[in-house]
Design a protein around this motif. Structure first.
Motif: not given
Ligand code: NAP
Length: 309
Positions: A116, A150-153, A156, A172-174, A178, A238-239
């Protein structure tokens, strides 16, 4: 200065590649970069690295990796690489104004968890704030924790953490997640998980001297209202981002910036340049898998160098 092998990066992948190439008499230089020892240096206890039945502190484990590589004369340097040129051989690597040339390169620059960016977050990292549920979830048995994202990470990690925690709050901020629909449903249906919508963390609350994190100061993104939410741990999910900026335009990256390697090897799109560890792995991301691929990269580089003679 010219070497047979230069290794860029010093997490489990880079230092294992260093150990193997040093034992093969390739006299590697390892440029350790901004975070010598890599991501494990920001965790506390590591309990899942085989060979340490009582666990080991992350920084101590990486010191042992480094010492083992140095024992075979790996030239480890606390230096950051600023620029590379892989367009012709020998390959070129710059640290500041100093130029190094190498017949082969092993890239092990890893990935970094997105954070963050709060001062209180870096202060309490390892003291209630974590960016890795697999590493640290176990320490929160019966405790109340929060997960940010709010993403898959985040989805999970929230589900994974229910194995240990008494309650998981997803912040989650929204007002909409996601992540994939199936993961969303699992999270929303889970009796231990509660979602705190439209919320951002303003500050992590707690002191390292008095047991670490005690809660977070939240801001409601709709009303602007500030509240303190009590919890024992916060997981930032958050990734991740691969540390590949240095290689843009030099080597093939995938759409997320990870270095592309050939299936079942560490060969990249540039002959003589190998990649190992998290810089080419967005799936497993474990110290042991990174170390394993560091070993593969060293063997690939050694055989490739032999084939060039
Ligand atoms: P992501 O999809 O980019 O999601 C990041 C999340 O963090 C979003 O909800 C975002 O909010 C939030 N976020 C980002 N910056 C923030 C901040 N500064 N403050 C507060 N919230 C923040 O990343 P991810 O979840 O790591 O996933 C990355 C990719 O890997 C995706 O394609 C995902 O499907 C994949 N993945 C798949 C699996 C699985 O299939 N088992 C597991 C993990 C990841 P907003 O929604 O408002 O943007």
């Amino acid at each position: 200065m010219r070497r047979k092998v230069i290794i860029i990066g010093s997490g489990p992948a880079g230092l294992t590649a260093g150990l193997y190439t040093a034992r093969a008499n390739l006299e590697p230089i390892i440029f350790e970069g901004m975070q010598p020892g890599g991501q494990l240096t920001i965790t506390t206890e590591v309990e899942n690295f085989p060979g340490f039945p009582d666990g080991i502190q992350g920084p101590d484990l990486m010191d042992l990796f480094r010492k083992q590589a140095q024992r075979f004369k790996a030239d480890t340097r606390f230096t950051h690489v600023d620029k590379v040129d892989f367009s012709s051989r020998p390959f070129k690597v710059w640290t500041g104004d100093e130029l190094f040339e190498s017949d082969a390169i092993i890239i092990a620059t890893g990935a970094s968890a997105k954070l963050l960016g709060l001062d209180s977050e870096s202060k309490l990292m390892g003291y209630g704030v974590s960016a890795c549920a697999t590493c640290d979830g176990f320490f929160y048995k019966g405790k109340e924790i929060a997960v940010v994202g709010g993403g898959d990470s985040a989805l999970e990690e929230s589900l994974y953490l229910t194995k240990f925690a008494s309650k998981v709050t997803l912040i989650h901020r929204r007002d909409e997640l996601r992540g994939s629909k199936i993961m969303q449903q699992r999270v929303l249906d889970h009796p231990k998980i509660h979602v705190q919508w439209n919320s951002t963390i303003e500050e992590m609350v707690g002191e390292t001297q008095t047991g670490g994190l005690t809660g977070v100061r939240l801001k409601n993104t709709q009303s602007g209202e500030i509240s303190v939410f009590r919890c024992d741990g916060v997981f930032i999910a958050i990734g991740h981002q691969p540390n590949s900026d240095l290689f843009k335009g030099q080597i093939e990256l995938d759409s997320k910036g990870y270095i592309k390697t050939n299936p079942n090897s560490t060969y990249t799109s540039v002959d003589g340049v190998f990649a190992c560890g998290d810089i080419q792995d967005s799936i497993y991301r474990q110290a042991i898998t990174a170390a394993g691929s560091g070993c593969q990269a060293a063997i690939d580089a050694e055989r490739w160098l032999e084939s060039q003679n």
